[in-house]
Design a protein around this motif. Structure first.
Motif, mmCIF file in Angstrom:
data_model
loop_
_atom_site.group_PDB
_atom_site.id
_atom_site.type_symbol
_atom_site.label_atom_id
_atom_site.label_comp_id
_atom_site.label_asym_id
_atom_site.label_seq_id
_atom_site.Cartn_x
_atom_site.Cartn_y
_atom_site.Cartn_z
ATOM 1 N N ARG A 11 47.207 31.967 45.184
ATOM 2 C CA ARG A 11 45.970 31.293 45.581
ATOM 3 C C ARG A 11 44.768 31.865 44.839
ATOM 4 O O ARG A 11 43.659 31.370 44.979
ATOM 5 C CB ARG A 11 45.777 31.418 47.095
ATOM 6 C CG ARG A 11 46.900 30.761 47.883
ATOM 7 C CD ARG A 11 46.632 30.787 49.370
ATOM 8 N NE ARG A 11 45.447 29.996 49.692
ATOM 9 C CZ ARG A 11 44.697 30.193 50.788
ATOM 10 N NH1 ARG A 11 45.014 31.162 51.618
ATOM 11 N NH2 ARG A 11 43.659 29.433 51.020
ATOM 12 N N ALA A 12 45.008 32.893 44.048
ATOM 13 C CA ALA A 12 43.954 33.480 43.222
ATOM 14 C C ALA A 12 44.618 34.263 42.101
ATOM 15 O O ALA A 12 45.797 34.614 42.179
ATOM 16 C CB ALA A 12 43.039 34.392 44.042
ATOM 17 N N ALA A 13 43.841 34.528 41.050
ATOM 18 C CA ALA A 13 44.331 35.330 39.925
ATOM 19 C C ALA A 13 43.330 36.435 39.642
ATOM 20 O O ALA A 13 42.127 36.184 39.555
ATOM 21 C CB ALA A 13 44.519 34.458 38.690
ATOM 22 N N LEU A 14 43.838 37.647 39.495
ATOM 23 C CA LEU A 14 43.016 38.775 39.078
ATOM 24 C C LEU A 14 43.262 38.968 37.586
ATOM 25 O O LEU A 14 44.355 39.346 37.170
ATOM 26 C CB LEU A 14 43.386 40.043 39.851
ATOM 27 C CG LEU A 14 42.490 41.258 39.600
ATOM 28 C CD1 LEU A 14 41.081 41.012 40.134
ATOM 29 C CD2 LEU A 14 43.072 42.510 40.239
ATOM 30 N N VAL A 15 42.245 38.654 36.783
ATOM 31 C CA VAL A 15 42.396 38.634 35.328
ATOM 32 C C VAL A 15 41.932 39.961 34.739
ATOM 33 O O VAL A 15 40.808 40.414 34.982
ATOM 34 C CB VAL A 15 41.589 37.477 34.711
ATOM 35 C CG1 VAL A 15 41.740 37.476 33.191
ATOM 36 C CG2 VAL A 15 42.056 36.139 35.297
ATOM 37 N N SER A 16 42.815 40.564 33.933
ATOM 38 C CA SER A 16 42.540 41.845 33.301
ATOM 39 C C SER A 16 42.833 41.742 31.806
ATOM 40 O O SER A 16 43.607 40.892 31.374
ATOM 41 C CB SER A 16 43.418 42.926 33.946
ATOM 42 O OG SER A 16 43.164 44.193 33.397
ATOM 43 N N LEU A 17 42.203 42.626 31.028
ATOM 44 C CA LEU A 17 42.381 42.621 29.572
ATOM 45 C C LEU A 17 43.192 43.835 29.139
ATOM 46 O O LEU A 17 42.973 44.946 29.627
ATOM 47 C CB LEU A 17 41.018 42.638 28.875
ATOM 48 C CG LEU A 17 40.029 41.559 29.298
ATOM 49 C CD1 LEU A 17 38.732 41.692 28.506
ATOM 50 C CD2 LEU A 17 40.617 40.170 29.131
#
Length: 199
Positions: A101-107
């Protein structure tokens, strides 16, 4: 506080070719005895993200062979050379139907950002409408949390190397900023001098 971390997927953007590093893919750089892609994926898992999707591009076959990424979903981005926007689009598309239901975006090129900062931003999740980002002394940075209600808009705005920058600027009033400057350092590994930060 609503605590449902199983509904927040980790999305690691690790497709870059490292042009300013002489064509060395950032995913394959080493830091503290591990590849950067392993370090970043482990941090997302330790923060409580499940599942973790990793977007690969430059030398994807080498990354698959060399990296130990247990439990991760590996996503190929054949358009990785277009910039970060294409990886963000590919990653969000891979999450559709996953139940997230959500995405935690990291590099992948920010090894100074570990699980503690990621967990803080993850804790800002309340619903599919959630929009949150780490803040460093008041300046917005990564990771960024996108509730699923934002995914279509983020993907549409993710052009070239801008990633979600334009979308976040347009929705800045809705963003929950989570201060992380006391637990993380948001530097990038972009140029040869930056390699000195890797140990």
């Amino acid at each position: 506080m609503t605590e449902k971390p199983d509904q927040v997927a980790g999305l690691l953007l690790a497709a870059g070719g490292g042009q300013r590093l002489g064509g060395r893919p950032k995913a394959l750089l080493e830091h503290r005895g591990h590849l950067l892609v392993e370090h970043a994926a482990d941090a997302l898992r330790a923060a409580g993200c499940t599942p973790v999707h990793v977007v690969l591009g430059a030398q994807a076959d080498d990354v698959r062979k060399r990296a130990d990424l247990p439990g991760c979903v590996l996503v190929d981005n054949p358009e990785w050379a277009e910039g970060m926007g294409s990886s963000l689009r590919a990653g969000l598309a891979s999450l559709r139907g996953s139940g997230a239901r959500a995405a935690l975006v990291s590099l992948v090129d920010q090894p100074g950002i570990g699980p503690e900062a990621m967990a803080r931003v993850l804790a800002a999740y309340t619903s599919e409408e959630s929009l949150a980002a780490a803040s460093y002394d008041g300046t917005r940075g990564h990771p960024v949390l996108f509730g699923a209600a934002h995914w279509t808009g983020v993907a549409a705005a993710a052009i070239g190397d801008r990633g979600a920058r334009d979308y976040l600027r347009a929705h800045h009033e809705a963003i929950t900023l989570v201060e992380c400057g006391d637990v993380a350092q948001p530097y990038d590994i972009d140029t040869p001098p930056d390699l000195d930060r890797l140990v």
